[in-house]
Design an enzyme around this catalytic site. Structure first.
Site, PDB file in Angstrom:
ATOM      1  N   HIS A  29      64.034 180.226 -13.218  1.00  0.00           N
ATOM      2  CA  HIS A  29      63.587 180.394 -14.607  1.00  0.00           C
ATOM      3  C   HIS A  29      64.543 181.279 -15.411  1.00  0.00           C
ATOM      4  CE1 HIS A  29      59.729 178.238 -14.506  1.00  0.00           C
ATOM      5  NE2 HIS A  29      59.732 178.584 -13.234  1.00  0.00           N
TER       6      HIS A  29
ATOM      7  N   ASP B 162      69.444 171.963 -13.162  1.00  0.00           N
ATOM      8  CA  ASP B 162      69.283 170.821 -12.250  1.00  0.00           C
ATOM      9  C   ASP B 162      70.360 169.777 -12.495  1.00  0.00           C
ATOM     10  OD1 ASP B 162      67.032 172.242 -11.717  1.00  0.00           O
ATOM     11  OD2 ASP B 162      65.634 170.813 -12.605  1.00  0.00           O
TER      12      ASP B 162
HETATM   13  C1  GLA Z   1      62.991 173.332 -13.209  1.00  0.00           C
HETATM   14  C2  GLA Z   1      63.878 173.116 -14.433  1.00  0.00           C
HETATM   15  C3  GLA Z   1      65.143 173.959 -14.369  1.00  0.00           C
HETATM   16  C4  GLA Z   1      64.808 175.421 -14.064  1.00  0.00           C
HETATM   17  C5  GLA Z   1      63.833 175.530 -12.894  1.00  0.00           C
HETATM   18  C6  GLA Z   1      63.348 176.934 -12.690  1.00  0.00           C
HETATM   19  O1  GLA Z   1      63.628 172.852 -12.060  1.00  0.00           O
HETATM   20  O2  GLA Z   1      64.221 171.759 -14.558  1.00  0.00           O
HETATM   21  O3  GLA Z   1      65.864 173.840 -15.565  1.00  0.00           O
HETATM   22  O4  GLA Z   1      64.328 176.071 -15.197  1.00  0.00           O
HETATM   23  O5  GLA Z   1      62.703 174.703 -13.063  1.00  0.00           O
HETATM   24  O6  GLA Z   1      64.396 177.765 -12.323  1.00  0.00           O
END
Ligand code: GLA
Length: 391
Positions: free
Chosen positions: A37, A174
């Site tokens: 996050h 991601d």
């Molecule tokens: C999800 C979101 C990412 C990131 C994570 C938490 O995977 O897609 O962008 O914020 O949560 O770290």
């Protein structure tokens, strides 16, 4: 150009019966060792792509506007017209439509194509099957139509597809990890500048093991967007005196303390977690570089406590699995991974103890929740790539 025939299969829909792929894109899922996050707060993350992926087989179909996509894994097909791309009520279609729309927004011209998808990435486990799908589509269309998009643009437009078509206001982690990872490395990504440093994933004698809780609580997406808003609201308060501050990345603990009474208790807590987590990522990078794996593991545990108590995105199943590891010296660190409210824990565990630990954790988890957990050993892998090509 010679094309390979696709093997005949009776469940293949009519439009894919004579499908000949021109090439295959392998698009991986990702893990994140630490830095949760923090991405949408312009902070640091430490992810990498893994050896679990989606394969997307592409071919142009010589039409101007007709496109068909077939998921072999889920037995689903859909078709659309490139002149009328809009959101679908079927969420999985939005990952593809969103990418097509974002490519078009960037002034690039697409033509008719067919795409067949096969996946060995568990959905809902928090290893970013959605980013893998988006980035795989973008990567494939980029090659098929020579769009000249850079890897970073592919990651960014895939994130925008998620914002605008899927509805999750995710950060860039991601998509960046799925596309730009290097085999056997972690990416220290500064989400403010998008500068990446590749750190050798030297966990000598230890391996990364994911434990999938097999739960995915329904509040995940709404709470995710709420967390983002809470952080932005905290920045808004601080900006009144410090207009140059654009995100939590721009504040330090002194400024946060100065504002403690003006922020709501929740805003303070969220911001405090994010500042600490950013520090932990940098400390974790130093630890792995120096081979101090115990320190690395302790940072993972600290991250989980912050996510559980200050950021409040964990759940009882994740907490149980993290706590369970504390009985075993051979597990150096454990934490929830990804957005939270279900999905996987990520564990750093001595290689020769993996089987024994999986058996014990599975038994204990089943006794507690009556759920069979899924254990997924993973290796750091190369990002999105072309597997084979006649083009
Ligand atoms: C999800 C979101 C990412 C990131 C994570 C938490 O995977 O897609 O962008 O914020 O949560 O770290």
């Amino acid at each position: 150009m010679e094309k390979k025939p696709w093997p005949s299969d009776e469940i293949i829909p009519e439009s894919f019966k004579n499908f000949s792929k021109e090439f295959t894109v392998r698009s991986p899922g990702r893990i994140n060792m630490i830095g949760e996050h923090t991405d949408y707060n312009n902070g640091y993350v430490l992810p990498t792509a893994i050896d679990k992926s989606i394969d997307l087989h592409f071919a142009a179909n010589n039409s101007e506007h007709e496109c068909s996509v077939y998921s072999k894994t889920y037995g689903k097909t859909f078709s659309f017209d490139l002149r009328k791309v809009s959101r679908s009520k079927n969420q999985w279609e939005n990952y593809i439509l969103g990418v097509v729309s974002e490519i078009q927004k960037r002034g690039k011209t697409l033509k008719g194509f067919n795409c067949m998808i096969e996946s060995n990435l568990p959905v809902g486990a928090g290893i970013s099957s959605s980013a893998a799908l988006e980035c795989g589509v973008a990567f494939g269309l980029n090659k098929l139509f020579d769009l000249e998009l850079t890897k970073q643009t592919i990651a960014e437009l895939s994130r925008d597809a998620e914002h605008n078509y899927v509805g999750s206001k995710c950060g860039i982690m991601d998509q960046y990890a799925s596309v730009l990872s290097k085999k056997d490395h972690l990416i220290l990504l500064d989400c403010k500048t998008l500068k990446a440093a590749y750190v050798p994933a030297e966990f000598t004698g230890y391996k990364v093991l994911l434990l999938n809780t097999m739960v995915s609580h329904s509040l995940a997406q709404s709470e995710y967007n709420t967390r983002r808003q809470e952080c932005e609201a905290a920045v808004g308060v601080i900006q009144e005196k410090y207009p140059e501050i654009n995100s939590l990345r721009d504040i330090n603990f002194d400024i946060l303390e100065e504002y403690k009474n003006e922020l709501s208790a929740v805003q303070y807590q969220r911001a405090h977690y994010v500042l600490q987590e950013n520090d932990r990522v940098l400390q974790a990078v130093e630890a792995v570089k120096k081979g101090r794996l115990e320190d690395f593991g302790n940072l993972m545990y600290a991250s989980h406590i912050g996510l559980r108590d200050e950021y409040e995105v964990s759940c009882k199943e994740l907490d149980f699995l993290v706590d369970f590891t504390k009985e075993f010296d051979y597990v150096l660190g454990s934490r929830m991974m990804g957005g939270g409210f279900g999905g996987c824990t990520i564990n750093l565990i001595k290689e020769e103890k993996i089987d024994e630990f999986i058996a014990k954790a599975s038994k204990a988890y089943f006794q507690e929740f009556n759920i069979q957990l899924e254990a997924i050993p993973v290796l750091p892998e190369e990002g999105t790539r072309i597997l084979d090509s006649q083009k």
